[in-house]
Design an enzyme around this catalytic site. Structure first.
Site, PDB file in Angstrom:
ATOM      1  N   HIS A  23       0.876  -1.187   0.000  1.00  0.00           N
ATOM      2  CA  HIS A  23       0.000   0.000   0.000  1.00  0.00           C
ATOM      3  C   HIS A  23       0.910   1.233   0.000  1.00  0.00           C
ATOM      4  CE1 HIS A  23      -3.526   2.370   0.576  1.00  0.00           C
ATOM      5  NE2 HIS A  23      -3.826   2.087   1.833  1.00  0.00           N
TER       6      HIS A  23
ATOM      7  N   HIS B 250      -2.302  -2.348  -9.656  1.00  0.00           N
ATOM      8  CA  HIS B 250      -3.322  -1.750  -8.788  1.00  0.00           C
ATOM      9  C   HIS B 250      -4.478  -2.711  -8.593  1.00  0.00           C
ATOM     10  CE1 HIS B 250      -6.092   1.129  -7.034  1.00  0.00           C
ATOM     11  NE2 HIS B 250      -4.999   1.779  -6.709  1.00  0.00           N
TER      12      HIS B 250
ATOM     13  N   ASP C  38       2.374   5.729  -6.703  1.00  0.00           N
ATOM     14  CA  ASP C  38       3.600   5.747  -5.910  1.00  0.00           C
ATOM     15  C   ASP C  38       4.887   5.832  -6.720  1.00  0.00           C
ATOM     16  OD1 ASP C  38       2.569   5.729  -3.343  1.00  0.00           O
ATOM     17  OD2 ASP C  38       2.290   3.556  -3.326  1.00  0.00           O
TER      18      ASP C  38
ATOM     19  N   ARG D 135     -18.890  -6.294  10.344  1.00  0.00           N
ATOM     20  CA  ARG D 135     -18.600  -7.609  10.903  1.00  0.00           C
ATOM     21  C   ARG D 135     -19.007  -8.658   9.879  1.00  0.00           C
ATOM     22  NH1 ARG D 135     -18.219 -12.733  11.800  1.00  0.00           N
ATOM     23  NH2 ARG D 135     -17.982 -13.392  13.967  1.00  0.00           N
TER      24      ARG D 135
HETATM   25  C1  ACO Z   1      -1.172   4.149  -3.331  1.00  0.00           C
HETATM   26  C2  ACO Z   1      -1.244   2.669  -3.397  1.00  0.00           C
HETATM   27  O1  ACO Z   1      -1.414   2.026  -2.386  1.00  0.00           O
HETATM   28  S1  ACO Z   1      -1.101   1.959  -4.907  1.00  0.00           S
HETATM   29  C3  ACO Z   1      -0.507   0.323  -4.613  1.00  0.00           C
HETATM   30  C4  ACO Z   1       0.915   0.358  -4.138  1.00  0.00           C
HETATM   31  N1  ACO Z   1       1.461  -0.986  -4.065  1.00  0.00           N
HETATM   32  C5  ACO Z   1       2.426  -1.409  -4.900  1.00  0.00           C
HETATM   33  O2  ACO Z   1       2.889  -0.708  -5.773  1.00  0.00           O
HETATM   34  C6  ACO Z   1       2.933  -2.806  -4.644  1.00  0.00           C
HETATM   35  C7  ACO Z   1       3.105  -3.587  -5.938  1.00  0.00           C
HETATM   36  N2  ACO Z   1       1.829  -3.949  -6.488  1.00  0.00           N
HETATM   37  C8  ACO Z   1       1.131  -5.021  -5.991  1.00  0.00           C
HETATM   38  O3  ACO Z   1       1.587  -5.752  -5.109  1.00  0.00           O
HETATM   39  C9  ACO Z   1      -0.250  -5.282  -6.553  1.00  0.00           C
HETATM   40  O4  ACO Z   1      -0.342  -4.811  -7.871  1.00  0.00           O
HETATM   41  C10 ACO Z   1      -1.359  -4.625  -5.706  1.00  0.00           C
HETATM   42  C11 ACO Z   1      -1.200  -5.021  -4.227  1.00  0.00           C
HETATM   43  C12 ACO Z   1      -1.308  -3.121  -5.812  1.00  0.00           C
HETATM   44  C13 ACO Z   1      -2.706  -5.093  -6.226  1.00  0.00           C
HETATM   45  O5  ACO Z   1      -2.793  -6.462  -5.977  1.00  0.00           O
HETATM   46  P1  ACO Z   1      -3.835  -7.395  -6.747  1.00  0.00           P
HETATM   47  O6  ACO Z   1      -5.110  -6.672  -6.950  1.00  0.00           O
HETATM   48  O7  ACO Z   1      -3.863  -8.672  -6.009  1.00  0.00           O
HETATM   49  O8  ACO Z   1      -3.084  -7.561  -8.143  1.00  0.00           O
HETATM   50  P2  ACO Z   1      -3.612  -8.298  -9.457  1.00  0.00           P
HETATM   51  O9  ACO Z   1      -4.779  -9.146  -9.148  1.00  0.00           O
HETATM   52  O10 ACO Z   1      -3.734  -7.242 -10.473  1.00  0.00           O
HETATM   53  O11 ACO Z   1      -2.374  -9.193  -9.828  1.00  0.00           O
HETATM   54  C14 ACO Z   1      -2.403  -9.889 -11.047  1.00  0.00           C
HETATM   55  C15 ACO Z   1      -1.087 -10.546 -11.325  1.00  0.00           C
HETATM   56  O12 ACO Z   1      -0.097  -9.541 -11.562  1.00  0.00           O
HETATM   57  C16 ACO Z   1       0.982  -9.707 -10.671  1.00  0.00           C
HETATM   58  N3  ACO Z   1       1.411  -8.408 -10.215  1.00  0.00           N
HETATM   59  C17 ACO Z   1       0.600  -7.418  -9.769  1.00  0.00           C
HETATM   60  N4  ACO Z   1       1.353  -6.370  -9.408  1.00  0.00           N
HETATM   61  C18 ACO Z   1       2.636  -6.725  -9.646  1.00  0.00           C
HETATM   62  C19 ACO Z   1       3.860  -6.055  -9.470  1.00  0.00           C
HETATM   63  N5  ACO Z   1       3.898  -4.820  -8.961  1.00  0.00           N
HETATM   64  N6  ACO Z   1       4.988  -6.681  -9.805  1.00  0.00           N
HETATM   65  C20 ACO Z   1       4.954  -7.928 -10.328  1.00  0.00           C
HETATM   66  N7  ACO Z   1       3.821  -8.609 -10.520  1.00  0.00           N
HETATM   67  C21 ACO Z   1       2.680  -8.012 -10.172  1.00  0.00           C
HETATM   68  C22 ACO Z   1       0.407 -10.480  -9.510  1.00  0.00           C
HETATM   69  O13 ACO Z   1       1.412 -11.172  -8.795  1.00  0.00           O
HETATM   70  C23 ACO Z   1      -0.564 -11.384 -10.177  1.00  0.00           C
HETATM   71  O14 ACO Z   1       0.139 -12.454 -10.753  1.00  0.00           O
HETATM   72  P3  ACO Z   1      -0.389 -13.946 -10.625  1.00  0.00           P
HETATM   73  O15 ACO Z   1      -1.751 -13.908 -11.268  1.00  0.00           O
HETATM   74  O16 ACO Z   1       0.637 -14.745 -11.349  1.00  0.00           O
HETATM   75  O17 ACO Z   1      -0.451 -14.201  -9.144  1.00  0.00           O
HETATM   76  O1  OAA Z   2      -6.941   2.025  -3.761  1.00  0.00           O
HETATM   77  C1  OAA Z   2      -6.013   1.276  -3.425  1.00  0.00           C
HETATM   78  O2  OAA Z   2      -6.135   0.047  -3.278  1.00  0.00           O
HETATM   79  C2  OAA Z   2      -4.667   1.817  -3.185  1.00  0.00           C
HETATM   80  C3  OAA Z   2      -4.487   3.213  -3.647  1.00  0.00           C
HETATM   81  O3  OAA Z   2      -4.217   3.477  -4.782  1.00  0.00           O
HETATM   82  C4  OAA Z   2      -4.658   4.294  -2.676  1.00  0.00           C
HETATM   83  O4  OAA Z   2      -5.050   4.033  -1.531  1.00  0.00           O
HETATM   84  O5  OAA Z   2      -4.407   5.452  -3.035  1.00  0.00           O
END
Ligand code: ACO
Ligand code: OAA
Length: 375
Positions: free
Chosen positions: A222, A261, A312, A356
């Site tokens: 996140h 995302h 980010d 809940r």
């Molecule tokens: C402001 C914010 O909070 S924005 C988010 C910031 N977080 C990050 O940048 C961390 C890196 N990104 C991630 O871990 C993920 O993309 C998340 C947590 C943001 C979203 O997670 P999910 O919704 O579960 O991702 P999603 O379902 O799109 O994933 C699909 C596939 O892409 C892969 N994938 C998604 N993001 C990434 C990544 N950044 N790097 C490599 N592979 C990735 C997943 O591992 C998954 O592969 P699989 O099907 O073989 O397991």
């Molecule tokens: O919506 C999300 O899952 C993460 C995000 O981009 C934020 O909190 O800004």
């Protein structure tokens, strides 16, 4: 244009867990809106304080309301002495998100929210004082300096930079901080906001909701991703090296922080905005490495995985170019997202039912208790 994903499966993905009038994420027409306004319009035209007012008070302020709001926030910036003393006891190697979490929690003991009528005043106080929590601890623990927690800066972004660097920030840097705080302010039912709402649904106090939310924002999946993205990009000396190493990381199935995302499918609308400002800052400092390395990673991630930078990724280089230490990146996110968290807490309280859900049981069948001597 951001497009919503087909949502299904684990992580409560695709399940509507409540209602909100605060923002839309990934809907057709605009990737992200705050109370109906496109975040790109807000980032181009508004002050962060205007956006905070919009989220917390319901409508954009007029000129007089904004001036009054900014003036009021300015009077609320100083930290209570007891909080300064607690911050002085936190070691330099603490995680700054733990400092923010502790700072919020301690303030909750000193300036308690005694009833929900105080919720807006308490939020304004946190909004005004969070930059000083981070900077007072940072400057004391790292440089042995007890800083003045007030400044004559009109904006929260300018105030933060002033406290951090101990001098008046440039106009460009104040502008970029303003944009950044707007982009991070609100994002529907993301993990930290949902945490805040779950806490609010028990009728807990505002400080508990915000403290809990800070804990959720801290993780690298996140808010912590902006710091992790910086650690990634500064490893490489050239775009070529970045691409070679990135391909190896993808081969190993490493997560690349700052990409992907949970809701957006093709792009994060905040990215194009902060990317543009990162480029301006790169030009200002004469950067020939970090920005090209970021672009090379961006391009390769799309070509290889169809993954795009989220809010980010380019925040990492933008903050770095303004001389902000990497460890303070996620705490800045706190200073902004507080507005969204608090607005969601108000919304939850206004129409509350304790959150809940149920769990699908996957454990063993019901069985008889075995006395200890027979195990
Ligand atoms: C402001 C914010 O909070 S924005 C988010 C910031 N977080 C990050 O940048 C961390 C890196 N990104 C991630 O871990 C993920 O993309 C998340 C947590 C943001 C979203 O997670 P999910 O919704 O579960 O991702 P999603 O379902 O799109 O994933 C699909 C596939 O892409 C892969 N994938 C998604 N993001 C990434 C990544 N950044 N790097 C490599 N592979 C990735 C997943 O591992 C998954 O592969 P699989 O099907 O073989 O397991
Ligand atoms: O919506 C999300 O899952 C993460 C995000 O981009 C934020 O909190 O800004």
């Amino acid at each position: 244009m951001a497009e919503a994903k087909v949502l299904s499966g684990a992580g409560l993905r695709g399940q509507v867990a409540g209602q909100t009038a605060l923002s839309t994420v990934g809907q057709a027409g605009a990737g992200l809106t705050y109370r109906g306004y496109d975040v790109r319009d807000l980032a181009a035209n508004a002050l962060f304080e205007e956006v905070a007012y919009l989220l917390l008070y319901g409508e954009l302020p007029n000129k007089a309301q904004l001036a009054e709001y900014q003036a009021r926030l300015k009077t609320l910036r100083d930290l209570p002495q007891a909080l300064k003393e607690v911050l002085e006891r936190i070691p330099a190697n603490a995680h700054p998100m733990d400092v923010m979490r502790t700072g919020c929690s301690v303030l909750g003991t000193l300036e308690q929210e005694l009833n929900f009528d105080q919720q807006r005043d308490k939020t304004d106080r946190l909004l005004a004082l969070f930059p000083a929590v981070m900077c007072y601890w940072y400057r004391f623990s790292h440089h042995g300096v007890r800083i003045d927690c007030t400044s004559d800066e009109d904006t929260i972004g300018g105030h933060f930079l002033h406290l951090l660097h101990g001098k008046k920030p440039s106009e460009l840097h104040v502008k970029v901080m303003n944009v950044s705080l707007i982009l991070y302010a609100e994002h529907e039912f993301n993990a930290s906001t949902f945490t805040a709402r779950v806490c609010a649904s028990t009728l807990s106090d505002l400080y508990s909701c915000v403290t809990a939310a800070i804990g959720s924002l801290r993780g690298p999946l996140h808010g912590g991703a902006n710091e992790a993205a910086m650690e990634l990009i500064e490893r490489f000396q050239s775009p070529q090296e970045a691409v070679t190493e990135l391909l190896k990381m993808l081969e190993r199935k490493d997560k690349i922080m700052g990409f992907g995302h949970a809701i957006y499918k093709e792009s994060d609308p905040r990215n194009e905005v902060i990317k543009g400002w990162s480029k301006k800052l790169a030009d200002e400092v004469g950067d020939k490495v970090l920005y090209p390395v970021s672009e090379a990673i961006d391009k390769t991630m799309w070509e290889q995985k169809k993954l795009f930078p989220n809010a980010d990724f380019y925040h990492a280089s933008a903050y770095h170019f303004m001389g902000i230490p990497t460890k303070l990146f996620t705490p800045i996110f706190v200073c902004s997202r507080l507005t969204g968290w608090a607005a969601h807490v108000f919304e939850q309280r206004a129409n509350n039912r304790i959150i809940r859900p149920s769990a699908e049981y996957t454990g063993v069948e019901q069985r008889a208790y075995v006395p200890i001597e027979k195990r």
